[in-house]
Enzyme design. Structure first.
Site, PDB file in Angstrom:
ATOM      1  CB  SER A  81     -25.483 -47.533   4.500  1.00  0.00           C
ATOM      2  OG  SER A  81     -25.166 -48.615   5.383  1.00  0.00           O
TER       3      SER A  81
ATOM      4  CE  LYS B   3     -22.595 -52.878  -0.174  1.00  0.00           C
ATOM      5  NZ  LYS B   3     -21.645 -52.443   1.204  1.00  0.00           N
TER       6      LYS B   3
ATOM      7  N   GLY C  65     -26.235 -43.088  -0.939  1.00  0.00           N
ATOM      8  CA  GLY C  65     -24.298 -42.720  -1.670  1.00  0.00           C
ATOM      9  C   GLY C  65     -24.314 -41.506  -2.348  1.00  0.00           C
ATOM     10  CB  SER C  66     -21.383 -41.581  -5.369  1.00  0.00           C
ATOM     11  OG  SER C  66     -21.740 -43.304  -5.633  1.00  0.00           O
TER      12      SER C  66
ATOM     13  CB  VAL D 279     -24.161 -46.838  -6.085  1.00  0.00           C
ATOM     14  CG1 VAL D 279     -24.821 -47.286  -5.628  1.00  0.00           C
ATOM     15  CG2 VAL D 279     -22.805 -46.376  -6.205  1.00  0.00           C
TER      16      VAL D 279
ATOM     17  CD  GLU E 224     -32.867 -38.657   0.422  1.00  0.00           C
ATOM     18  OE1 GLU E 224     -32.533 -37.395  -0.209  1.00  0.00           O
ATOM     19  OE2 GLU E 224     -34.160 -39.327   0.242  1.00  0.00           O
TER      20      GLU E 224
ATOM     21  CB  CYS F 217     -24.331 -35.267   1.124  1.00  0.00           C
ATOM     22  SG  CYS F 217     -24.635 -35.873   2.678  1.00  0.00           S
TER      23      CYS F 217
HETATM   24  P1  NAD Z   1     -21.143 -45.500  -3.329  1.00  0.00           P
HETATM   25  O1  NAD Z   1     -22.339 -45.012  -3.511  1.00  0.00           O
HETATM   26  O2  NAD Z   1     -19.582 -45.347  -3.265  1.00  0.00           O
HETATM   27  O3  NAD Z   1     -21.232 -46.065  -2.284  1.00  0.00           O
HETATM   28  C1  NAD Z   1     -22.327 -46.317  -1.384  1.00  0.00           C
HETATM   29  C2  NAD Z   1     -23.106 -47.980  -0.387  1.00  0.00           C
HETATM   30  O4  NAD Z   1     -23.536 -48.169  -1.918  1.00  0.00           O
HETATM   31  C3  NAD Z   1     -21.853 -48.359  -0.125  1.00  0.00           C
HETATM   32  O5  NAD Z   1     -22.815 -49.553   0.528  1.00  0.00           O
HETATM   33  C4  NAD Z   1     -21.515 -49.275  -1.442  1.00  0.00           C
HETATM   34  O6  NAD Z   1     -20.796 -50.513  -1.212  1.00  0.00           O
HETATM   35  C5  NAD Z   1     -22.869 -50.016  -2.303  1.00  0.00           C
HETATM   36  N1  NAD Z   1     -22.597 -49.637  -3.880  1.00  0.00           N
HETATM   37  C6  NAD Z   1     -21.597 -49.193  -4.586  1.00  0.00           C
HETATM   38  N2  NAD Z   1     -22.052 -50.356  -5.792  1.00  0.00           N
HETATM   39  C7  NAD Z   1     -23.007 -51.303  -6.338  1.00  0.00           C
HETATM   40  C8  NAD Z   1     -24.142 -51.775  -6.694  1.00  0.00           C
HETATM   41  N3  NAD Z   1     -23.729 -51.806  -8.261  1.00  0.00           N
HETATM   42  N4  NAD Z   1     -25.186 -51.457  -6.644  1.00  0.00           N
HETATM   43  C9  NAD Z   1     -25.831 -51.894  -4.771  1.00  0.00           C
HETATM   44  N5  NAD Z   1     -24.863 -51.049  -3.429  1.00  0.00           N
HETATM   45  C10 NAD Z   1     -23.754 -50.378  -4.402  1.00  0.00           C
HETATM   46  O7  NAD Z   1     -20.761 -43.743  -1.898  1.00  0.00           O
HETATM   47  P2  NAD Z   1     -19.849 -43.353  -0.674  1.00  0.00           P
HETATM   48  O8  NAD Z   1     -18.864 -43.259  -0.663  1.00  0.00           O
HETATM   49  O9  NAD Z   1     -20.225 -44.952   0.835  1.00  0.00           O
HETATM   50  O10 NAD Z   1     -20.768 -41.969  -0.055  1.00  0.00           O
HETATM   51  C11 NAD Z   1     -20.345 -41.031  -0.842  1.00  0.00           C
HETATM   52  C12 NAD Z   1     -21.705 -40.706  -1.720  1.00  0.00           C
HETATM   53  O11 NAD Z   1     -22.767 -40.320  -0.852  1.00  0.00           O
HETATM   54  C13 NAD Z   1     -21.280 -39.418  -1.522  1.00  0.00           C
HETATM   55  O12 NAD Z   1     -21.566 -39.006  -3.340  1.00  0.00           O
HETATM   56  C14 NAD Z   1     -21.749 -38.312  -0.522  1.00  0.00           C
HETATM   57  O13 NAD Z   1     -22.968 -37.007  -1.116  1.00  0.00           O
HETATM   58  C15 NAD Z   1     -23.072 -39.367  -0.742  1.00  0.00           C
HETATM   59  N6  NAD Z   1     -24.331 -38.980   0.834  1.00  0.00           N
HETATM   60  C16 NAD Z   1     -25.104 -38.634   0.365  1.00  0.00           C
HETATM   61  C17 NAD Z   1     -25.845 -38.256   1.526  1.00  0.00           C
HETATM   62  C18 NAD Z   1     -27.692 -37.641   1.583  1.00  0.00           C
HETATM   63  O14 NAD Z   1     -28.094 -37.118   2.449  1.00  0.00           O
HETATM   64  N7  NAD Z   1     -27.552 -37.200   0.426  1.00  0.00           N
HETATM   65  C19 NAD Z   1     -25.061 -37.630   2.902  1.00  0.00           C
HETATM   66  C20 NAD Z   1     -24.486 -39.051   2.962  1.00  0.00           C
HETATM   67  C21 NAD Z   1     -23.321 -39.666   1.452  1.00  0.00           C
END
Ligand code: NAD
Length: 544
Positions: free
Chosen positions: A188, A213, A266-267, A270, A294, A328
């Site tokens: 998440s 996680k 997340g992004s 990732v 997403e 997002c």
């Molecule tokens: P992030 O991608 O940096 O992290 C998300 C999660 O992935 C975290 O728990 C992180 O620890 C984990 N992660 C990092 N590297 C990883 C790997 N190699 N393997 C597995 N897990 C890993 O994102 P963030 O900064 O927490 O959130 C912001 C991002 O989320 C923005 O891009 C935003 O647009 C997106 N987001 C999208 C939505 C949607 O519904 N589309 C909603 C909320 C946030």
């Protein structure tokens, strides 16, 4: 005793949003809770198989708007704990998938009741301090949206189970909605506590067991969700809470042959890396893992010359700057007709400069801090880039200061280049870029908007002319998974605007919907013949 009933869960209503007005009970309660949390430091363990696990590999939790203040520490998982969590998920699966669905439903319904009542202030206060969200942004996230996820998902689950095939004389057909074989890996993001709660619980509700996680910068609030679920009666091992470094834990989990799916938000980078790793490991898995991811957005507000200016400016301010643009869905680029721009510009600058910024404990602040130093440096880098570019001008904001907290003034950039960097890339901060277009080029500019960024998450059209709205819907069909007409592109409500985008914004499985829950089951068709034939010969084989 056998069960002789079919329980019905009626379609729920969305949780009402508390207002936190002066003198209200909820305001008093949350202020007390904030103070209590600020006065103590906590130590957060992992939770594996229902047991607290402490690794000694500690990371600090600090308040983004006052980074000298430490809220506590959390223990980080490593390889040993990943293995333990996979084993705990496997062990819990046997009973959990046999647990009658209405028992599973009751656990998440109880979680909703607890969150709506006694746990509301705790989770809201934790979100305020940990993610630097003002009270209203916390209320709509960690209280209302998460309660809605629990209640609506339960209801959608019953709708899925009711979807059954036709039977015919002598034949009974049924669809059994089996949980997936193996475990689900929920990963998440930091920005919504409710997403932290939804990613592990949606698969769990459907009978799966989960490794969760949470994002490192949201462990403090996400741990409160774990406590809430335990209080609600979630059996040991159904959800295993393993905070730690994503880039360390992700690849370890994805090694397991029992990986049945990932539920990620997340992004893009990732999700792409997990997708690739799953591809490389594909021969190892027992099943093809479900990938629900997403990701980011480059969300727009497009304006037609018939738009109502006050409505537009309000949508720009709220859409771009609430929660410091760290949604997002946040508006981060906008297209405004030339003729309207002078008036829009004046009103926009007035309002943006009036936005009060500071710590969340002071309820008069509309804007708080961005999540951490990495985010601060990234966002301020974009602002610096715009400051030095010939084709851009910063018309308000632009100040960044990380001496006490990670504060970035809401910033509006105007560019003459529709492909300027800040028109295309996700910044994930309080930065809005404006492109002013000639009103005679409405359709051409809609096409430009469609083709500018790789994302397709949210977008809005502001227009009073219905044909202009229609044209925008046609040209922008694939530019947004959530499309708004005369409204800001943020604030999707569970059960009302199922949320998710396509293109590089994700797999668009719509969080908090029936479609998302479908990804966590593997349907089995069962045919029972009441009168099996006793002779292999068919009637056509009889000669005249
Ligand atoms: P992030 O991608 O940096 O992290 C998300 C999660 O992935 C975290 O728990 C992180 O620890 C984990 N992660 C990092 N590297 C990883 C790997 N190699 N393997 C597995 N897990 C890993 O994102 P963030 O900064 O927490 O959130 C912001 C991002 O989320 C923005 O891009 C935003 O647009 C997106 N987001 C999208 C939505 C949607 O519904 N589309 C909603 C909320 C946030």
């Amino acid at each position: 005793m056998g069960r002789n009933n079919i329980i019905r869960f009626p379609r729920p209503k969305n949780e009402p949003i508390l207002e936190y007005r002066r003198g209200s009970v909820e305001k008093k309660e949350i202020k007390e809770r904030l103070q209590k949390m600020l006065n103590e430091e906590i130590e957060i363990p992992l939770i594996i198989g229902g047991k607290e696990v402490k690794t000694g590999n500690l990371a600090e939790i600090r308040v983004p708007h006052n980074h000298r203040h430490r809220l506590g520490y959390y223990h980080q998982a490593g390889k040993k704990e990943v293995d333990m969590a996979i084993e705990a998920a496997r062990a819990a699966k046997k009973d959990w998938e046999k647990t009658p669905w209405e028992r599973r439903a009751a656990i998440f319904q109880r979680a909703a009741e607890l969150l709506s009542g006694p746990c509301r202030a705790t989770l809201n206060a934790a979100t305020m301090l940990c993610q630097s969200k003002n009270v209203f942004q916390s209320e709509i996230d960690s209280a209302c949206e998460l309660i809605d996820f629990f209640r609506f998902n339960t209801y959608f689950m019953t709708r899925i189970y009711q979807e059954q095939p036709a039977s015919s004389p002598g034949i009974i057909n049924q669809t059994e909605y089996r949980p997936l074989e193996g475990f689900v890996f929920a990963v998440s993001p930091f920005n919504f506590t409710s997403i932290g709660g939804n990613l592990p619980t949606a698969p769990a509700l459907m009978g799966n067991t989960v490794l969760w996680k949470p994002a490192s910068s949201a462990v403090y609030s996400n741990y409160q969700i774990m406590q809430l679920l335990i209080e609600a009666g979630l059996p040991e091992g159904v959800i295993n809470f393993i905070p730690g470094s994503g880039s360390t834990l992700g690849p370890l989990v994805l090694e397991s042959p029992d990986l049945a799916g990932i539920h990620f938000t997340g992004s893009v980078s990732v999700l792409n890396s997990m997708y690739k790793t799953i591809g490389v490991n594909i021969d190892k898995y027992r099943s093809y893992p479900r990938i629900v991811g997403e990701t980011g957005g480059k969300d727009f507000i497009f304006t037609h010359q018939t738009a109502h200016i006050e409505e537009l400016v309000t949508a720009l301010v709220r859409g771009a700057f609430e929660y410091q643009g760290q949604k997002c869905s946040a508006a981060s680029r906008t297209y405004i007709p030339e003729g309207m721009w002078p008036e829009v510009k004046g009103k926009l600058i007035d309002q943006v400069e009036g936005l009060k910024m500071g710590r969340v404990e002071d309820f008069t602040n509309f804007i708080n801090a961005v999540i951490d130093e990495k985010a601060f440096d990234n966002i301020s880098g974009y602002i610096e880039y715009a400051r030095n570019a010939d084709e851009a001008e910063i018309i308000c904001g632009g100040d960044c200061d990380k001496s006490k907290g990670y504060f970035i003034k809401p910033t509006v950039i105007v560019t003459t280049d529709p492909h300027f960097k800040t028109m295309e890339e996700e910044i994930f901060g309080p930065v809005l870029t404006v492109y002013v277009y000639p009103e005679t080029e409405y359709e051409e500019t809609l096409k430009l908007c469609d083709e500018t960024s790789p994302y397709g998450l949210t977008g809005a059209i502001f227009a009073r002319d219905k044909q202009a709205v229609q044209k925008a819907r046609e040209i922008l069909t694939h530019a947004a998974g959530n499309f708004y007409i005369n409204d800001k592109p943020t604030g999707a409500v569970v059960g009302q605007q199922p949320f998710g985008g396509s293109r590089k914004s994700g797999t668009n499985d719509k969080a908090g919907s029936l479609w998302n829950l479908m990804r966590w089951v593997s349907p089995q068709s069962v045919k029972e013949n009441l009168t099996p034939p006793q002779d292999y010969r068919y009637p056509f084989m009889e000669e005249e």
